[in-house]
Design a protein around this motif. Sequence first.
Motif, mmCIF file in Angstrom:
data_model
loop_
_atom_site.group_PDB
_atom_site.id
_atom_site.type_symbol
_atom_site.label_atom_id
_atom_site.label_comp_id
_atom_site.label_asym_id
_atom_site.label_seq_id
_atom_site.Cartn_x
_atom_site.Cartn_y
_atom_site.Cartn_z
ATOM 1 N N ILE A 272 0.878 -1.175 0.000
ATOM 2 C CA ILE A 272 0.000 0.000 0.000
ATOM 3 C C ILE A 272 0.911 1.219 0.000
ATOM 4 C CG2 ILE A 272 -1.711 1.313 1.303
ATOM 5 C CD1 ILE A 272 -2.657 -1.328 2.523
ATOM 6 N N LYS A 273 0.816 2.027 -1.027
ATOM 7 C CA LYS A 273 1.672 3.224 -1.151
ATOM 8 C C LYS A 273 0.800 4.351 -1.704
ATOM 9 C CE LYS A 273 6.114 4.699 -3.146
ATOM 10 N NZ LYS A 273 5.665 5.830 -3.987
ATOM 11 N N ARG A 274 0.261 5.143 -0.772
ATOM 12 C CA ARG A 274 -0.654 6.208 -1.167
ATOM 13 C C ARG A 274 -0.516 7.355 -0.173
ATOM 14 N NH1 ARG A 274 -6.874 4.686 -2.286
ATOM 15 N NH2 ARG A 274 -5.866 3.531 -3.976
ATOM 16 N N HIS A 275 -0.801 8.564 -0.611
ATOM 17 C CA HIS A 275 -0.623 9.715 0.290
ATOM 18 C C HIS A 275 -1.859 10.608 0.307
ATOM 19 C CE1 HIS A 275 0.588 11.535 -3.608
ATOM 20 N NE2 HIS A 275 0.003 12.607 -3.099
ATOM 21 N N ILE A 276 -1.904 11.443 1.347
ATOM 22 C CA ILE A 276 -2.891 12.519 1.406
ATOM 23 C C ILE A 276 -2.135 13.836 1.440
ATOM 24 C CG2 ILE A 276 -4.547 11.065 2.651
ATOM 25 C CD1 ILE A 276 -3.846 12.692 5.173
ATOM 26 N N LEU A 277 -2.784 14.911 1.042
ATOM 27 C CA LEU A 277 -2.164 16.238 1.018
ATOM 28 C C LEU A 277 -2.729 17.074 2.164
ATOM 29 C CD1 LEU A 277 -2.261 16.900 -2.814
ATOM 30 C CD2 LEU A 277 -0.204 16.625 -1.430
ATOM 31 N N VAL A 278 -1.830 17.493 3.049
ATOM 32 C CA VAL A 278 -2.216 18.327 4.190
ATOM 33 C C VAL A 278 -1.865 19.780 3.892
ATOM 34 C CG1 VAL A 278 -1.794 18.799 6.641
ATOM 35 C CG2 VAL A 278 -1.902 16.429 5.808
ATOM 36 N N LYS A 279 -2.812 20.680 4.161
ATOM 37 C CA LYS A 279 -2.553 22.111 3.942
ATOM 38 C C LYS A 279 -1.417 22.572 4.851
ATOM 39 C CE LYS A 279 -7.042 23.883 2.415
ATOM 40 N NZ LYS A 279 -8.123 24.836 2.759
ATOM 41 N N SER A 280 -0.415 23.181 4.268
ATOM 42 C CA SER A 280 0.728 23.652 5.067
ATOM 43 C C SER A 280 0.310 24.742 6.048
ATOM 44 C CB SER A 280 1.836 24.169 4.142
ATOM 45 O OG SER A 280 1.340 25.203 3.297
ATOM 46 N N SER A 281 -0.742 25.507 5.716
ATOM 47 C CA SER A 281 -1.197 26.584 6.600
ATOM 48 C C SER A 281 -1.829 26.056 7.882
ATOM 49 C CB SER A 281 -2.208 27.477 5.870
ATOM 50 O OG SER A 281 -3.328 26.720 5.440
ATOM 51 N N SER A 282 -2.201 24.781 7.908
ATOM 52 C CA SER A 282 -2.825 24.215 9.104
ATOM 53 C C SER A 282 -1.814 23.555 10.037
ATOM 54 C CB SER A 282 -3.888 23.185 8.697
ATOM 55 O OG SER A 282 -3.286 22.050 8.084
ATOM 56 N N ILE A 283 -0.530 23.551 9.667
ATOM 57 C CA ILE A 283 0.516 22.942 10.496
ATOM 58 C C ILE A 283 1.014 23.978 11.509
ATOM 59 C CG2 ILE A 283 2.777 21.807 10.485
ATOM 60 C CD1 ILE A 283 2.236 21.061 7.544
ATOM 61 N N ARG A 284 1.072 23.614 12.803
ATOM 62 C CA ARG A 284 1.491 24.557 13.838
ATOM 63 C C ARG A 284 2.012 23.802 15.050
ATOM 64 N NH1 ARG A 284 -2.512 24.586 17.582
ATOM 65 N NH2 ARG A 284 -4.567 23.791 16.923
ATOM 66 N N PHE A 285 2.623 24.604 15.984
ATOM 67 C CA PHE A 285 3.059 24.031 17.250
ATOM 68 C C PHE A 285 1.858 23.815 18.157
ATOM 69 C CE2 PHE A 285 6.857 26.641 16.015
ATOM 70 C CZ PHE A 285 7.675 25.567 15.715
#
Length: 418
Positions: A272-285
């Motif tokens: 199984i080799k599949r990805h999802i795309l996460v919005k970079s603007s939602s990444i935080r500490f």
Amino acid sequence: MYKTIEKVFGFLYPMFRKWGMGYSFSSYLSLFINIALLCVLAYAIYMVFRLILVTIIVFIAQRTKTQFDDFLVTNKTAKYIAHLIPLLFIYKSVPVILEKFEYWESVFGKLIGIYIVFLVLWIIRTVFNALRDYLKQKPRYSDKPIDSFIQVIMIVLWMVGVTVIISKLFDLQFKELLTTLGAVSALIILIFRDIILGFVASVQVSINDMVRIGDWITMEKFGADGDVIEINLTTVKVRNFDNTTTTIPTYSLSSDSFQNWRGMLKSDGRRIKRHILVKSSSIRFLSDAELTRLKSIGLISAYIDTRKIEIEKYNIDNNIDKSLAINGRNMTNLGLFRKYITQYLRNHPALNQDMLLMCRQLQSTAQGVPIEIYAFSSDKRWENYEYVMSDVFDHIFASVKYFDLEVFELPSKGTYTT
């Protein structure tokens, strides 16, 4: 045998002459009677030998463990051999019956000789067909391109047979005919180009074990994606998963690229080799309050405690000013999400835990940060594999919101502003 035939067919003409009949009348009358007698005797010989041969082979087939003789019965080898015996009798009888008709003796002799050649080739073909059917029953040979090798042998035999026929028709010496054929070898190669290429490819496929009957292959050039059901001299047949059939030239397997899934099917898992795309603007500490909330997630509760102690110790030992979250070491919602997914995968019962398993971050793109799942499903059957993969990603998509992350989606028309 020749003397016996002379006694059977040679007494009529002298007897008619002794009775005072004319030369021509005696010749034609004895000819017609002899031909009728020959037909009756040939048919009787055929029926007798057919009964004997079929009975013997069936008797042997019923009392032996091997299935080869059963396939000889199925392919009617005995019946064709029974045709050969009366033909040989006719071939020997023609010179006696047509002794006074030299022209017709030559014509019929050649025709019967040609028919014998065809019949011998047909008998050999039935034997090879029986051998093919027998070998396909053996697990050791069931995935081998047996049809290709048998076709090559038969093509060589047919070429020899045709050469013999031509030499008989035109009264040529066999060596002279081979010399003539050698002179037109370029034309022969041109005519049998696909067969020659197919033969070479079949040998390469067999020696290098590139494709076997039953393998799942994908060949986009020909729209093939399914199981190999037949490999012969010129074509490979693939039954696609939509139940259509794709025919591929055999030599394409050695000249073009294709994908064989046999290794995957023989391994302990399907990838199984599949990805999802996460919005970079939602990444935080993450703050302490958020970490306390996320500790209620059982799979990462112990990890958060251990990681939090490690980070706090580092920040204290290095006198880090934590008035700003960016200072020192911190946990992020994406990092914690990746850890959660890894733990989830390690606890999934349908994944092979003895094979490589990870959740990794790929190079960021204009659409966001790819988070890829790399694991192996224990069940390799297509429908079950798709179910396992869908189950994993259903959970991942549903889990994203608990970490205050967002999955990238193209905006709909209604969200555009001017």
